[in-house]
Design a protein around this motif. Structure first.
Motif, PDB file in Angstrom:
ATOM      1  N   SER A   1       0.820  -1.204   0.000  1.00 10.33           N
ATOM      2  CA  SER A   1       0.000   0.000   0.000  1.00 10.33           C
ATOM      3  C   SER A   1       0.860   1.263   0.000  1.00 10.33           C
ATOM      4  CB  SER A   1      -0.920  -0.016   1.220  1.00 10.33           C
ATOM      5  OG  SER A   1      -1.750   1.100   1.224  1.00 10.33           O
ATOM      6  N   GLN A   2       1.954   1.247   0.728  1.00  9.73           N
ATOM      7  CA  GLN A   2       2.845   2.412   0.748  1.00  9.73           C
ATOM      8  C   GLN A   2       3.475   2.626  -0.619  1.00  9.73           C
ATOM      9  OE1 GLN A   2       5.456   1.418   3.961  1.00  9.73           O
ATOM     10  NE2 GLN A   2       4.177   2.419   5.499  1.00  9.73           N
ATOM     11  N   LYS A   3       3.858   1.546  -1.283  1.00  8.41           N
ATOM     12  CA  LYS A   3       4.450   1.670  -2.612  1.00  8.41           C
ATOM     13  C   LYS A   3       3.421   2.161  -3.630  1.00  8.41           C
ATOM     14  CE  LYS A   3       8.012  -1.613  -1.665  1.00  8.41           C
ATOM     15  NZ  LYS A   3       9.261  -1.889  -2.273  1.00  8.41           N
ATOM     16  N   ILE A   4       2.205   1.686  -3.521  1.00  2.00           N
ATOM     17  CA  ILE A   4       1.151   2.155  -4.429  1.00  2.00           C
ATOM     18  C   ILE A   4       0.845   3.618  -4.155  1.00  2.00           C
ATOM     19  CG2 ILE A   4      -1.298   1.911  -4.973  1.00  2.00           C
ATOM     20  CD1 ILE A   4      -0.908  -1.114  -4.696  1.00  2.00           C
ATOM     21  N   GLY A   5       0.818   4.008  -2.884  1.00  2.00           N
ATOM     22  CA  GLY A   5       0.601   5.419  -2.540  1.00  2.00           C
ATOM     23  C   GLY A   5       1.693   6.303  -3.112  1.00  2.00           C
ATOM     24  N   ALA A   6       2.949   5.840  -3.050  1.00  4.08           N
ATOM     25  CA  ALA A   6       4.061   6.613  -3.617  1.00  4.08           C
ATOM     26  C   ALA A   6       3.912   6.731  -5.127  1.00  4.08           C
ATOM     27  CB  ALA A   6       5.391   5.954  -3.265  1.00  4.08           C
ATOM     28  N   LEU A   7       3.496   5.652  -5.774  1.00  2.00           N
ATOM     29  CA  LEU A   7       3.287   5.680  -7.221  1.00  2.00           C
ATOM     30  C   LEU A   7       2.177   6.661  -7.597  1.00  2.00           C
ATOM     31  CD1 LEU A   7       3.813   4.491 -10.071  1.00  2.00           C
ATOM     32  CD2 LEU A   7       2.095   2.781  -9.527  1.00  2.00           C
ATOM     33  N   LEU A   8       1.092   6.628  -6.864  1.00  2.00           N
ATOM     34  CA  LEU A   8      -0.015   7.544  -7.146  1.00  2.00           C
ATOM     35  C   LEU A   8       0.407   8.996  -6.950  1.00  2.00           C
ATOM     36  CD1 LEU A   8      -2.977   5.598  -5.508  1.00  2.00           C
ATOM     37  CD2 LEU A   8      -2.480   5.849  -7.953  1.00  2.00           C
ATOM     38  N   ARG A   9       1.216   9.266  -5.931  1.00  2.00           N
ATOM     39  CA  ARG A   9       1.700  10.639  -5.727  1.00  2.00           C
ATOM     40  C   ARG A   9       2.597  11.073  -6.874  1.00  2.00           C
ATOM     41  NH1 ARG A   9       1.820   8.761  -0.451  1.00  2.00           N
ATOM     42  NH2 ARG A   9       4.023   8.189  -0.575  1.00  2.00           N
ATOM     43  N   ARG A  10       3.461  10.165  -7.363  1.00  2.22           N
ATOM     44  CA  ARG A  10       4.321  10.507  -8.509  1.00  2.22           C
ATOM     45  C   ARG A  10       3.504  10.801  -9.750  1.00  2.22           C
ATOM     46  NH1 ARG A  10       9.404   6.356  -8.588  1.00  2.22           N
ATOM     47  NH2 ARG A  10      10.497   7.254  -6.836  1.00  2.22           N
ATOM     48  N   LEU A  11       2.429  10.052  -9.940  1.00  2.00           N
ATOM     49  CA  LEU A  11       1.577  10.261 -11.111  1.00  2.00           C
ATOM     50  C   LEU A  11       0.669  11.471 -10.943  1.00  2.00           C
ATOM     51  CD1 LEU A  11       0.540   6.576 -11.849  1.00  2.00           C
ATOM     52  CD2 LEU A  11       2.148   7.989 -13.146  1.00  2.00           C
ATOM     53  N   GLY A  12       0.588  12.000  -9.743  1.00  2.00           N
ATOM     54  CA  GLY A  12      -0.251  13.165  -9.492  1.00  2.00           C
ATOM     55  C   GLY A  12      -1.714  12.816  -9.331  1.00  2.00           C
ATOM     56  N   LEU A  13      -2.007  11.559  -8.988  1.00  2.00           N
ATOM     57  CA  LEU A  13      -3.386  11.135  -8.792  1.00  2.00           C
ATOM     58  C   LEU A  13      -3.762  11.238  -7.322  1.00  2.00           C
ATOM     59  CD1 LEU A  13      -3.515   7.949 -11.026  1.00  2.00           C
ATOM     60  CD2 LEU A  13      -4.567  10.139 -11.478  1.00  2.00           C
ATOM     61  N   PRO A  14      -4.787  12.025  -7.014  1.00  2.00           N
ATOM     62  CA  PRO A  14      -5.198  12.113  -5.614  1.00  2.00           C
ATOM     63  C   PRO A  14      -5.886  10.815  -5.183  1.00  2.00           C
ATOM     64  CG  PRO A  14      -6.671  13.396  -6.998  1.00  2.00           C
ATOM     65  CD  PRO A  14      -5.579  12.881  -7.890  1.00  2.00           C
ATOM     66  N   TYR A  15      -5.683  10.438  -3.953  1.00  2.00           N
ATOM     67  CA  TYR A  15      -6.328   9.252  -3.418  1.00  2.00           C
ATOM     68  C   TYR A  15      -6.731   9.522  -1.988  1.00  2.00           C
ATOM     69  CZ  TYR A  15      -1.847   8.324  -1.158  1.00  2.00           C
ATOM     70  OH  TYR A  15      -0.708   8.425  -0.411  1.00  2.00           O
ATOM     71  N   GLN A  16      -7.587   8.672  -1.493  1.00  2.00           N
ATOM     72  CA  GLN A  16      -8.083   8.824  -0.142  1.00  2.00           C
ATOM     73  C   GLN A  16      -7.882   7.495   0.571  1.00  2.00           C
ATOM     74  OE1 GLN A  16     -12.301   9.288   0.143  1.00  2.00           O
ATOM     75  NE2 GLN A  16     -12.148  10.587   1.932  1.00  2.00           N
ATOM     76  N   GLY A  17      -7.519   7.531   1.800  1.00  2.00           N
ATOM     77  CA  GLY A  17      -7.364   6.306   2.554  1.00  2.00           C
ATOM     78  C   GLY A  17      -6.127   6.321   3.410  1.00  2.00           C
ATOM     79  N   ASN A  18      -5.879   5.187   4.013  1.00  2.00           N
ATOM     80  CA  ASN A  18      -4.766   5.069   4.930  1.00  2.00           C
ATOM     81  C   ASN A  18      -3.840   3.967   4.439  1.00  2.00           C
ATOM     82  OD1 ASN A  18      -3.029   4.865   7.059  1.00  2.00           O
ATOM     83  ND2 ASN A  18      -4.619   5.057   8.617  1.00  2.00           N
ATOM     84  N   GLU A  19      -2.623   4.337   4.105  1.00  2.00           N
ATOM     85  CA  GLU A  19      -1.654   3.366   3.610  1.00  2.00           C
ATOM     86  C   GLU A  19      -1.309   2.331   4.674  1.00  2.00           C
ATOM     87  OE1 GLU A  19       1.644   5.699   2.418  1.00  2.00           O
ATOM     88  OE2 GLU A  19       0.561   6.696   0.814  1.00  2.00           O
ATOM     89  N   SER A  20      -1.354   2.722   5.933  1.00  2.00           N
ATOM     90  CA  SER A  20      -0.966   1.820   7.018  1.00  2.00           C
ATOM     91  C   SER A  20      -1.902   0.621   7.125  1.00  2.00           C
ATOM     92  CB  SER A  20      -0.962   2.566   8.351  1.00  2.00           C
ATOM     93  OG  SER A  20      -0.062   3.635   8.291  1.00  2.00           O
ATOM     94  N   TYR A  21      -3.159   0.799   6.768  1.00  2.00           N
ATOM     95  CA  TYR A  21      -4.120  -0.287   6.853  1.00  2.00           C
ATOM     96  C   TYR A  21      -4.310  -0.995   5.519  1.00  2.00           C
ATOM     97  CZ  TYR A  21      -5.217   1.768  11.336  1.00  2.00           C
ATOM     98  OH  TYR A  21      -5.122   2.265  12.608  1.00  2.00           O
ATOM     99  N   GLY A  22      -3.609  -0.544   4.487  1.00  2.00           N
ATOM    100  CA  GLY A  22      -3.714  -1.191   3.184  1.00  2.00           C
ATOM    101  C   GLY A  22      -4.971  -0.842   2.423  1.00  2.00           C
ATOM    102  N   LYS A  23      -5.600   0.277   2.767  1.00  2.00           N
ATOM    103  CA  LYS A  23      -6.838   0.669   2.088  1.00  2.00           C
ATOM    104  C   LYS A  23      -6.650   2.033   1.433  1.00  2.00           C
ATOM    105  CE  LYS A  23      -9.864  -1.977   5.015  1.00  2.00           C
ATOM    106  NZ  LYS A  23     -11.137  -2.033   5.686  1.00  2.00           N
ATOM    107  N   ILE A  24      -6.719   2.049   0.117  1.00  2.00           N
ATOM    108  CA  ILE A  24      -6.591   3.285  -0.657  1.00  2.00           C
ATOM    109  C   ILE A  24      -7.757   3.333  -1.625  1.00  2.00           C
ATOM    110  CG2 ILE A  24      -5.223   4.487  -2.394  1.00  2.00           C
ATOM    111  CD1 ILE A  24      -2.740   3.422  -1.112  1.00  2.00           C
ATOM    112  N   ARG A  25      -8.360   4.488  -1.769  1.00  2.00           N
ATOM    113  CA  ARG A  25      -9.484   4.664  -2.687  1.00  2.00           C
ATOM    114  C   ARG A  25      -9.129   5.731  -3.717  1.00  2.00           C
ATOM    115  NH1 ARG A  25     -15.285   5.546  -0.376  1.00  2.00           N
ATOM    116  NH2 ARG A  25     -15.029   3.310  -0.226  1.00  2.00           N
TER     117      ARG A  25
END
Length: 82
Positions: free
Chosen positions: A6-30
């Motif tokens: 989840s942390q790696k996916i969150g980092a990828l989404l930030r690099r792509l400039g895609l906003p997301y909602q959720g908590n990386e620590s719990y493995g839930k990203i929307r």
């Protein structure tokens, strides 16, 4: 395991400039559907306006731009190679 992925996916989404909602620590990203839809739409190049100065690219910038465009197309169509 879910936390690291989840942390790696969150980092990828930030690099792509895609906003997301959720908590990386719990493995839930929307990711909102409209955001994903806009990102997947091809970017249309517009013709320069009358009187606008044309941009001058050197060869290395043009090649880099082509590689980036090809990479984005491969990501959007699912042709990923590792």
């Amino acid at each position: 395991m879910a936390t690291r992925v989840s942390q790696k996916i969150g980092a990828l989404l930030r690099r792509l400039g895609l906003p997301y909602q959720g908590n990386e620590s719990y493995g839930k990203i929307r990711i909102y559907g409209l955001t994903a839809k806009r990102w997947l739409q091809p970017k249309l190049e517009t013709a320069p306006r009358f009187g606008a100065q044309p941009t001058n690219f050197n060869l290395s910038e043009a090649l880099l731009g082509k590689k980036i465009t090809d990479q984005q197309r491969n990501i959007r169509t699912g042709n990923l190679s590792l």
